[in-house]
Design an enzyme around this catalytic site. Structure first.
Site, mmCIF file in Angstrom:
data_model
loop_
_atom_site.group_PDB
_atom_site.id
_atom_site.type_symbol
_atom_site.label_atom_id
_atom_site.label_comp_id
_atom_site.label_asym_id
_atom_site.label_seq_id
_atom_site.Cartn_x
_atom_site.Cartn_y
_atom_site.Cartn_z
ATOM 1 C CB SER A 245 -0.861 -0.016 1.266
ATOM 2 O OG SER A 245 -1.473 1.231 1.461
ATOM 3 C CE1 TYR B 101 -3.914 -2.610 5.718
ATOM 4 C CE2 TYR B 101 -3.443 -0.292 5.262
ATOM 5 C CZ TYR B 101 -3.723 -1.572 4.820
ATOM 6 O OH TYR B 101 -3.812 -1.819 3.472
ATOM 7 C CE LYS C 69 -1.488 -4.512 3.539
ATOM 8 N NZ LYS C 69 -1.764 -5.796 2.919
HETATM 9 P P1 NAD Z 1 -10.954 -6.950 1.337
HETATM 10 O O1 NAD Z 1 -11.156 -6.939 2.813
HETATM 11 O O2 NAD Z 1 -12.129 -6.705 0.457
HETATM 12 O O3 NAD Z 1 -10.287 -8.338 0.894
HETATM 13 C C1 NAD Z 1 -9.437 -9.085 1.745
HETATM 14 C C2 NAD Z 1 -9.901 -10.531 1.702
HETATM 15 O O4 NAD Z 1 -9.027 -11.311 2.533
HETATM 16 C C3 NAD Z 1 -11.313 -10.729 2.234
HETATM 17 O O5 NAD Z 1 -12.035 -11.574 1.359
HETATM 18 C C4 NAD Z 1 -11.099 -11.403 3.603
HETATM 19 O O6 NAD Z 1 -12.169 -12.252 3.932
HETATM 20 C C5 NAD Z 1 -9.810 -12.155 3.353
HETATM 21 N N1 NAD Z 1 -9.010 -12.426 4.557
HETATM 22 C C6 NAD Z 1 -8.608 -11.540 5.504
HETATM 23 N N2 NAD Z 1 -7.903 -12.181 6.438
HETATM 24 C C7 NAD Z 1 -7.827 -13.483 6.081
HETATM 25 C C8 NAD Z 1 -7.228 -14.629 6.650
HETATM 26 N N3 NAD Z 1 -6.585 -14.595 7.808
HETATM 27 N N4 NAD Z 1 -7.355 -15.812 6.007
HETATM 28 C C9 NAD Z 1 -8.023 -15.886 4.834
HETATM 29 N N5 NAD Z 1 -8.625 -14.828 4.251
HETATM 30 C C10 NAD Z 1 -8.523 -13.646 4.876
HETATM 31 O O7 NAD Z 1 -9.789 -5.902 1.019
HETATM 32 P P2 NAD Z 1 -9.317 -5.303 -0.379
HETATM 33 O O8 NAD Z 1 -9.725 -3.895 -0.408
HETATM 34 O O9 NAD Z 1 -9.694 -6.207 -1.480
HETATM 35 O O10 NAD Z 1 -7.745 -5.322 -0.149
HETATM 36 C C11 NAD Z 1 -6.956 -6.406 -0.593
HETATM 37 C C12 NAD Z 1 -5.528 -6.193 -0.132
HETATM 38 O O11 NAD Z 1 -5.054 -4.950 -0.663
HETATM 39 C C13 NAD Z 1 -5.341 -6.103 1.372
HETATM 40 O O12 NAD Z 1 -4.133 -6.743 1.696
HETATM 41 C C14 NAD Z 1 -5.239 -4.620 1.643
HETATM 42 O O13 NAD Z 1 -4.485 -4.344 2.794
HETATM 43 C C15 NAD Z 1 -4.517 -4.151 0.382
HETATM 44 N N6 NAD Z 1 -4.787 -2.737 0.052
HETATM 45 C C16 NAD Z 1 -6.067 -2.328 -0.097
HETATM 46 C C17 NAD Z 1 -6.323 -0.994 -0.386
HETATM 47 C C18 NAD Z 1 -7.743 -0.505 -0.548
HETATM 48 O O14 NAD Z 1 -7.958 0.699 -0.549
HETATM 49 N N7 NAD Z 1 -8.740 -1.369 -0.718
HETATM 50 C C19 NAD Z 1 -5.267 -0.087 -0.548
HETATM 51 C C20 NAD Z 1 -3.968 -0.545 -0.394
HETATM 52 C C21 NAD Z 1 -3.734 -1.893 -0.100
HETATM 53 C C1 UD1 Z 2 -6.846 5.478 3.718
HETATM 54 C C2 UD1 Z 2 -5.845 4.993 4.741
HETATM 55 C C3 UD1 Z 2 -4.703 4.286 4.034
HETATM 56 C C4 UD1 Z 2 -5.232 3.173 3.167
HETATM 57 C C5 UD1 Z 2 -6.271 3.737 2.192
HETATM 58 C C6 UD1 Z 2 -6.921 2.627 1.424
HETATM 59 C C7 UD1 Z 2 -6.040 6.555 6.590
HETATM 60 C C8 UD1 Z 2 -5.350 7.637 7.367
HETATM 61 N N1 UD1 Z 2 -5.373 6.110 5.533
HETATM 62 O O1 UD1 Z 2 -6.168 6.383 2.868
HETATM 63 O O2 UD1 Z 2 -3.805 3.751 4.977
HETATM 64 O O3 UD1 Z 2 -4.180 2.561 2.450
HETATM 65 O O4 UD1 Z 2 -7.301 4.406 2.933
HETATM 66 O O5 UD1 Z 2 -7.731 3.139 0.441
HETATM 67 O O6 UD1 Z 2 -7.114 6.117 6.952
HETATM 68 N N2 UD1 Z 2 -12.300 11.858 3.117
HETATM 69 C C9 UD1 Z 2 -13.307 12.763 3.435
HETATM 70 N N3 UD1 Z 2 -14.460 12.271 3.947
HETATM 71 C C10 UD1 Z 2 -14.683 10.943 4.165
HETATM 72 C C11 UD1 Z 2 -13.650 10.035 3.840
HETATM 73 C C12 UD1 Z 2 -12.465 10.536 3.336
HETATM 74 O O7 UD1 Z 2 -13.156 13.961 3.250
HETATM 75 O O8 UD1 Z 2 -15.765 10.573 4.658
HETATM 76 C C13 UD1 Z 2 -11.065 12.370 2.501
HETATM 77 C C14 UD1 Z 2 -9.808 12.102 3.298
HETATM 78 O O9 UD1 Z 2 -9.561 13.110 4.218
HETATM 79 C C15 UD1 Z 2 -8.770 12.036 2.176
HETATM 80 C C16 UD1 Z 2 -9.558 11.463 0.974
HETATM 81 O O10 UD1 Z 2 -10.923 11.722 1.273
HETATM 82 O O11 UD1 Z 2 -8.334 13.323 1.845
HETATM 83 C C17 UD1 Z 2 -9.366 9.978 0.773
HETATM 84 O O12 UD1 Z 2 -9.646 9.291 1.979
HETATM 85 P P1 UD1 Z 2 -9.706 7.697 2.062
HETATM 86 O O13 UD1 Z 2 -10.580 7.168 0.993
HETATM 87 O O14 UD1 Z 2 -10.044 7.338 3.468
HETATM 88 O O15 UD1 Z 2 -8.217 7.240 1.704
HETATM 89 P P2 UD1 Z 2 -6.820 7.680 2.335
HETATM 90 O O16 UD1 Z 2 -6.990 8.595 3.484
HETATM 91 O O17 UD1 Z 2 -5.951 8.141 1.216
#
Ligand code: NAD
Ligand code: UD1
Length: 362
Positions: A124, A148, A152
């Protein structure tokens, strides 16, 4: 290739399964469904026409993992399985360390036992904390601000140590910026439990009339309109990068760490306006205090991914908003409800795309 997709039932994992299947790879999902629904499986089949194999497994159970990996002959693993809520991680860090760090160690041990040497890891942009400069390059200083994020960074580091000790082990660390949007069929998307913390799901909730207004966290940042700036990336672009990374590992036999973003910063207000245009719905908002831990602006330099993988994000903010809204509109209750589709007038911006030409039922 035959791929184990850990966490493949989740938001990004399910979209990646579509991309893998469309590319002709063989997929087995391993998931404990702690943050996803088994209903996604039927929807994946509906999109791709292929039944998707799935095993319920928890990464914290090392023996079960080893058995799973020995039962199949996987060529590679994609590892999405993690807990991901920043605020929650501050309240119960040990659960995050156990699930995300111990779970990954179990997975790596199982891969070693089964002689599997290719891994794509979901990292991330959170590993950059508050970056000194934007756009952020992969060599920027790494720093984390919450448990969190620490999981990572620690996992990236321990995977790095493993690669050093075992040169046949190759990993793609993919640092996602802000994934949003949904598959254009409207059949799979992000289904956050409870009230969403992230911006796009919250905007969708307001547009659907389920919350009165969006709180914009801070209007006094040193950004062009005073609101926070992020690099939003369409989840289907992100999914494609996983396919490219897998093929890179197979073809080049080298590890890599790359940013996955568009390279373009978009403010909260810009995203709200783009969403209103795409959906035809109003998104009332108020500007409130900054959210603790937020940074003013972060966007990616994605040029390394382009150079190494030949990948670049294709879809713009309009497509992200349109697809996010289509998913919300068709699935007001996420995976726990039925897919809407028949007998309703589609909202503006709803021309079905990608072959989804008929009402969708599942
Ligand atoms: P998500 O929660 O939708 O998907 C994660 C999946 O992993 C889920 O299906 C959950 O049931 C499964 N899981 C969690 N713990 C588990 C375990 N111990 N054993 C087996 N399955 C397990 O999340 P996502 O948004 O699809 O994110 C996927 C990955 O990407 C994560 O590692 C997250 O940290 C990373 N990531 C997500 C974002 C984002 O904004 N969505 C941003 C940066 C990184
Ligand atoms: C957040 C996480 C980051 C994670 C990412 C996944 C925090 C501090 N960071 O990032 O670790 O990897 O999500 O997508 O939580 N905002 C509003 N109103 C809302 C929600 C968000 O104004 O109700 C704004 C936030 O202040 C920010 C932007 O929208 O400026 C994006 O927010 P968000 O979607 O939560 O993502 P990140 O903060 O970038």
């Amino acid at each position: 290739m035959r791929i184990l997709v850990c966490g493949g039932a989740g938001y990004i994992g399910s979209h990646t399964c579509v991309a893998l299947l469309e590319r002709g790879h063989d997929v087995v999902i391993g998931d404990n469904f702690s943050n996803s629904s088994p209903k996604v499986l039927a929807r994946l089949q509906r999109i791709t026409g292929v039944p998707v194999a799935c095993e319920r497994v928890d990464l914290r159970n090392r023996l079960a993992l080893i058995r799973l990996l020995l039962r199949h002959r996987f060529d590679a693993v994609i590892h999405f399985a993690a807990l991901k809520a920043v605020g929650d991680s501050c309240k119960r860090p040990l659960e995050y360390f156990q699930n995300n760090i111990s779970g990954t160690i179990n997975l790596l041990q199982a891969m070693q036992a089964a002689n599997i040497h290719r891994l794509v890891f979901s990292s991330s942009a959170t590993v950059y904390g508050d970056p000194e400069a934007v756009p952020v390059q992969e060599g920027a200083r790494l720093q984390v601000t919450n448990p969190y994020g620490r999981t990572k960074l620690v996992v990236e580091q321990l995977i790095g140590d493993l690669c050093h000790s075992q040169p046949s082990f190759h990993v793609a660390n993919l640092r996602y910026f802000n994934p949003v949007g949904a598959h254009p069929s409207g059949l799979i998307g992000e289904d956050p439990a409870g009230i969403p913390n992230n911006l796009m799901p919250y905007i969708c909730r307001v547009a659907a009339g389920r919350s009165r207004r969006l709180s914009i966290f801070g209007g006094d940042y040193p950004t062009p309109d005073g609101t926070g700036v992020r690099d939003y990336i369409h989840v289907t672009d992100l999914a494609q990068a996983h396919v490219d990374a897998l093929e890179y590992l197979a073809d080049n036999g080298r590890s890599l760490t790359v940013n996955l973003g568009t390279g373009r910063g978009v403010s909260v207000l810009e995203l709200v306006r783009a969403f209103e245009d795409a959906s035809g719905r109003k998104v009332p908002y108020e500007i409130v205090e900054r959210r603790a831990g937020d940074v003013a602006q972060v966007w990616a330099d994605p040029s390394l991914a382009r150079r190494l993988l030949g990948w670049r994000a294709q879809l713009d903010v309009d497509a992200m908003c349109r697809d996010a809204w289509r998913w919300q509109f068709m699935n007001p209750d996420g995976y726990s409800g039925r897919v809407a589709g028949t007998g309703r007038r589609p909202a503006r911006g709803f021309a079905p795309t990608n072959g989804a030409t008929s009402p969708l039922r599942i």
